[in-house]
Motif scaffolding. Structure first.
Motif, PDB file in Angstrom:
ATOM      1  N   MET A 106       0.847  -1.190   0.000  1.00  0.00           N
ATOM      2  CA  MET A 106       0.000   0.000   0.000  1.00  0.00           C
ATOM      3  C   MET A 106       0.888   1.248   0.000  1.00  0.00           C
ATOM      4  N   ILE A 107       0.436   2.274  -0.711  1.00  0.00           N
ATOM      5  CA  ILE A 107       1.182   3.525  -0.841  1.00  0.00           C
ATOM      6  C   ILE A 107       0.573   4.581   0.079  1.00  0.00           C
ATOM      7  N   GLU A 108       1.436   5.372   0.741  1.00  0.00           N
ATOM      8  CA  GLU A 108       0.967   6.496   1.532  1.00  0.00           C
ATOM      9  C   GLU A 108       2.025   7.600   1.531  1.00  0.00           C
ATOM     10  N   LEU A 109       1.566   8.830   1.775  1.00  0.00           N
ATOM     11  CA  LEU A 109       2.466   9.963   1.970  1.00  0.00           C
ATOM     12  C   LEU A 109       2.770  10.109   3.453  1.00  0.00           C
ATOM     13  N   TYR A 110       3.975  10.573   3.758  1.00  0.00           N
ATOM     14  CA  TYR A 110       4.334  10.754   5.163  1.00  0.00           C
ATOM     15  C   TYR A 110       5.265  11.948   5.307  1.00  0.00           C
ATOM     16  N   VAL A 111       5.000  12.769   6.329  1.00  0.00           N
ATOM     17  CA  VAL A 111       5.924  13.833   6.718  1.00  0.00           C
ATOM     18  C   VAL A 111       6.757  13.271   7.865  1.00  0.00           C
ATOM     19  N   THR A 112       7.986  12.907   7.573  1.00  0.00           N
ATOM     20  CA  THR A 112       8.832  12.307   8.606  1.00  0.00           C
ATOM     21  C   THR A 112       9.272  13.337   9.640  1.00  0.00           C
ATOM     22  N   LYS A 113       9.531  14.546   9.166  1.00  0.00           N
ATOM     23  CA  LYS A 113       9.832  15.699  10.009  1.00  0.00           C
ATOM     24  C   LYS A 113       9.643  16.932   9.136  1.00  0.00           C
ATOM     25  N   PRO A 114       9.627  18.125   9.701  1.00  0.00           N
ATOM     26  CA  PRO A 114       9.406  19.316   8.882  1.00  0.00           C
ATOM     27  C   PRO A 114      10.305  19.365   7.643  1.00  0.00           C
ATOM     28  N   ASN A 115       9.674  19.621   6.502  1.00  0.00           N
ATOM     29  CA  ASN A 115      10.327  19.764   5.206  1.00  0.00           C
ATOM     30  C   ASN A 115      10.818  18.445   4.616  1.00  0.00           C
ATOM     31  N   GLU A 116      10.363  17.321   5.153  1.00  0.00           N
ATOM     32  CA  GLU A 116      10.694  16.013   4.591  1.00  0.00           C
ATOM     33  C   GLU A 116       9.409  15.221   4.357  1.00  0.00           C
ATOM     34  N   LEU A 117       9.039  15.137   3.086  1.00  0.00           N
ATOM     35  CA  LEU A 117       7.818  14.446   2.674  1.00  0.00           C
ATOM     36  C   LEU A 117       8.207  13.293   1.767  1.00  0.00           C
ATOM     37  N   GLU A 118       7.688  12.106   2.039  1.00  0.00           N
ATOM     38  CA  GLU A 118       8.051  10.954   1.214  1.00  0.00           C
ATOM     39  C   GLU A 118       6.827  10.094   0.904  1.00  0.00           C
ATOM     40  N   LEU A 119       6.897   9.451  -0.252  1.00  0.00           N
ATOM     41  CA  LEU A 119       5.894   8.477  -0.661  1.00  0.00           C
ATOM     42  C   LEU A 119       6.474   7.103  -0.383  1.00  0.00           C
ATOM     43  N   SER A 165      -3.248  23.998   6.041  1.00  0.00           N
ATOM     44  CA  SER A 165      -2.694  23.364   7.238  1.00  0.00           C
ATOM     45  C   SER A 165      -1.766  22.208   6.877  1.00  0.00           C
ATOM     46  N   ASP A 166      -2.042  21.501   5.752  1.00  0.00           N
ATOM     47  CA  ASP A 166      -1.106  20.474   5.281  1.00  0.00           C
ATOM     48  C   ASP A 166       0.253  21.091   4.970  1.00  0.00           C
ATOM     49  N   LEU A 167       0.218  22.251   4.337  1.00  0.00           N
ATOM     50  CA  LEU A 167       1.467  22.940   4.010  1.00  0.00           C
ATOM     51  C   LEU A 167       2.171  23.414   5.278  1.00  0.00           C
ATOM     52  N   SER A 168       1.396  23.889   6.260  1.00  0.00           N
ATOM     53  CA  SER A 168       1.987  24.355   7.518  1.00  0.00           C
ATOM     54  C   SER A 168       2.632  23.209   8.283  1.00  0.00           C
ATOM     55  N   VAL A 169       1.978  22.038   8.272  1.00  0.00           N
ATOM     56  CA  VAL A 169       2.568  20.868   8.922  1.00  0.00           C
ATOM     57  C   VAL A 169       3.869  20.490   8.216  1.00  0.00           C
ATOM     58  N   PHE A 170       3.839  20.486   6.890  1.00  0.00           N
ATOM     59  CA  PHE A 170       5.029  20.152   6.115  1.00  0.00           C
ATOM     60  C   PHE A 170       6.178  21.117   6.417  1.00  0.00           C
ATOM     61  N   LYS A 171       5.861  22.384   6.558  1.00  0.00           N
ATOM     62  CA  LYS A 171       6.890  23.401   6.788  1.00  0.00           C
ATOM     63  C   LYS A 171       7.269  23.547   8.262  1.00  0.00           C
ATOM     64  N   GLY A 172       6.590  22.820   9.149  1.00  0.00           N
ATOM     65  CA  GLY A 172       6.899  22.914  10.572  1.00  0.00           C
ATOM     66  C   GLY A 172       6.374  24.170  11.223  1.00  0.00           C
ATOM     67  N   LYS A 173       5.267  24.715  10.719  1.00  0.00           N
ATOM     68  CA  LYS A 173       4.757  25.985  11.215  1.00  0.00           C
ATOM     69  C   LYS A 173       3.558  25.853  12.145  1.00  0.00           C
ATOM     70  N   LEU A 174       3.125  24.617  12.429  1.00  0.00           N
ATOM     71  CA  LEU A 174       2.021  24.420  13.369  1.00  0.00           C
ATOM     72  C   LEU A 174       2.589  23.895  14.691  1.00  0.00           C
ATOM     73  N   PRO A 175       2.521  24.677  15.752  1.00  0.00           N
ATOM     74  CA  PRO A 175       3.131  24.263  17.026  1.00  0.00           C
ATOM     75  C   PRO A 175       2.540  22.968  17.585  1.00  0.00           C
ATOM     76  N   HIS A 176       1.252  22.693  17.306  1.00  0.00           N
ATOM     77  CA  HIS A 176       0.612  21.516  17.880  1.00  0.00           C
ATOM     78  C   HIS A 176       0.716  20.286  16.988  1.00  0.00           C
ATOM     79  N   ALA A 177       1.448  20.382  15.874  1.00  0.00           N
ATOM     80  CA  ALA A 177       1.639  19.215  15.005  1.00  0.00           C
ATOM     81  C   ALA A 177       2.631  18.245  15.642  1.00  0.00           C
ATOM     82  N   THR A 178       2.445  16.954  15.348  1.00  0.00           N
ATOM     83  CA  THR A 178       3.370  15.937  15.831  1.00  0.00           C
ATOM     84  C   THR A 178       3.980  15.211  14.636  1.00  0.00           C
ATOM     85  N   TYR A 179       5.177  14.709  14.813  1.00  0.00           N
ATOM     86  CA  TYR A 179       5.908  14.044  13.727  1.00  0.00           C
ATOM     87  C   TYR A 179       6.469  12.716  14.233  1.00  0.00           C
TER      88      TYR A 179
END
Length: 329
Positions: free
Chosen positions: A1-14, A40-54
């Motif tokens: 199965m394929i999924e997208l994942y933000v491993t940490k801010p500014n790192e997105l992988e399929l 908000s997806d972009l903010s999570v990716f960029k590390g700009k949401l303080p309440h996001a978890t990685y």
């Protein structure tokens, strides 16, 4: 199965992951069709949401089909659904009062729990809503973000010839412009990025202005959808005495001219997400109306394999909604 994942801010992988277990109890397994990329997806990716978890799997604007279900699910396999991406406990003081949108124990898909940018995902059936057969996928995927605007519009009364300004022509701003226009308002769209104006004008007879072009003009209702300090402060300045300011954006702070607000009897409304299912159902009714000009809001549908291009395009600020397609992985 394929999924997208933000491993940490500014790192997105399929990535490839193991197939999901079977759903239990009230769970459904959803095969994703479309997923919209939100601010908000972009903010999570960029590390700009303080309440996001990685690490976290992004995605909350989700349209899919139920392919498996637990023993306590009323929906049929094959039902096309959209998802409520914000959980609510149903027992806190706010939930008991009906404010499930500001539940004290709320979790948000794609922010602090895994979202739905995956070929398949599991979720409680209480967080899904069937989509009518006659509503095309390209409109149905807008139900969740559009419900935000539907909820905001319930704060005010818009009739024919009401003067409405919308500050910020991002996705929510464009949806607000479309709905105000549909309701017969005289709409002015305001943005510092004039590249968005050609897109906005495809919605209908929409007047466009940069913030510096307004001079002393005022409006009955102002929707702030830019989420910046300057936009909030301008919204208050350009509202007619006795008018309403509706804050959709998430500016961290702004200076409020209290004397002006008091003497002008301005009403300032805060609004966040929506009431489920009521605002979703109202959004669906608008979207089912062929006279509702909302199609220009969607700028691009790209296969999930092109996720890097999709995120870059969405982050450019020059387009409308960008959607990832999971139909052909």
């Amino acid at each position: 199965m394929i999924e997208l994942y933000v491993t940490k801010p500014n790192e997105l992988e399929l990535r490839h992951v193991a197939p999901l277990r079977a759903p239990r109890d009230d769970e459904v397994k959803i095969q994703l069709i479309y997923g919209g990329i939100c601010g908000s997806d972009l903010s999570v990716f960029k590390g700009k949401l303080p309440h996001a978890t990685y690490p976290v799997r992004p995605g909350h604007e989700l349209l899919g089909v139920i392919v498996e279900k637990g023993e306590n699910v009323a929906y049929d396999i094959g039902t096309r659904v959209v998802v409520l991406p914000n959980t609510y406990c149903g027992t806190c003081d706010l939930c008991v009062k009906g404010y499930t949108n500001i539940c004290r124990n709320k979790k948000s898909l794609g922010v602090n729990v895994d979202g739905g940018f995956s070929q398949q995902f599991l979720i409680s059936s209480k967080y899904v809503l069937p989509v009518p057969d006659g509503l095309p996928n390209e409109r149905a995927v807008l139900i969740e973000p559009f419900a935000v605007v539907v909820h905001a519009f319930k704060k005010v009364k818009i009739t024919k010839d009401t003067t409405v300004a919308v500050i910020g022509c991002g996705n929510e701003g464009m949806l607000a412009i479309a709905l105000a226009h549909h309701l017969g308002a005289k709409v002015t769209a305001i943005d510092i990025n004039t590249k968005k104006f050609d897109l906005v004008k495809k919605i209908g007879d929409i007047r466009t202005r940069s913030p510096l072009e307004l001079q002393h003009e005022k409006f009955d209702i102002v929707f702030e959808a830019a989420g910046t300090k300057s936009a909030v402060e301008q919204a208050i300045r350009i509202t007619n005495p006795g008018g309403d300011v509706v804050l959709i954006g998430l500016a961290t702070e702004a200076i409020f001219p209290v004397v002006h607000i008091v003497r002008s009897e301005l009403t300032i409304h805060g609004t966040i997400i929506y009431q489920f299912p009521d605002d979703y159902l109202q959004a669906i009714e608008y979207l089912r109306d062929p006279s509702f000009s909302i199609d220009p809001v969607v700028s691009k549908i790209l296969p999930v394999a092109d996720y890097q291009q999709a995120y870059k395009l969405a982050a450019s600020g020059n387009v409308g909604k960008v959607i990832l397609s999971f139909k052909e992985v």
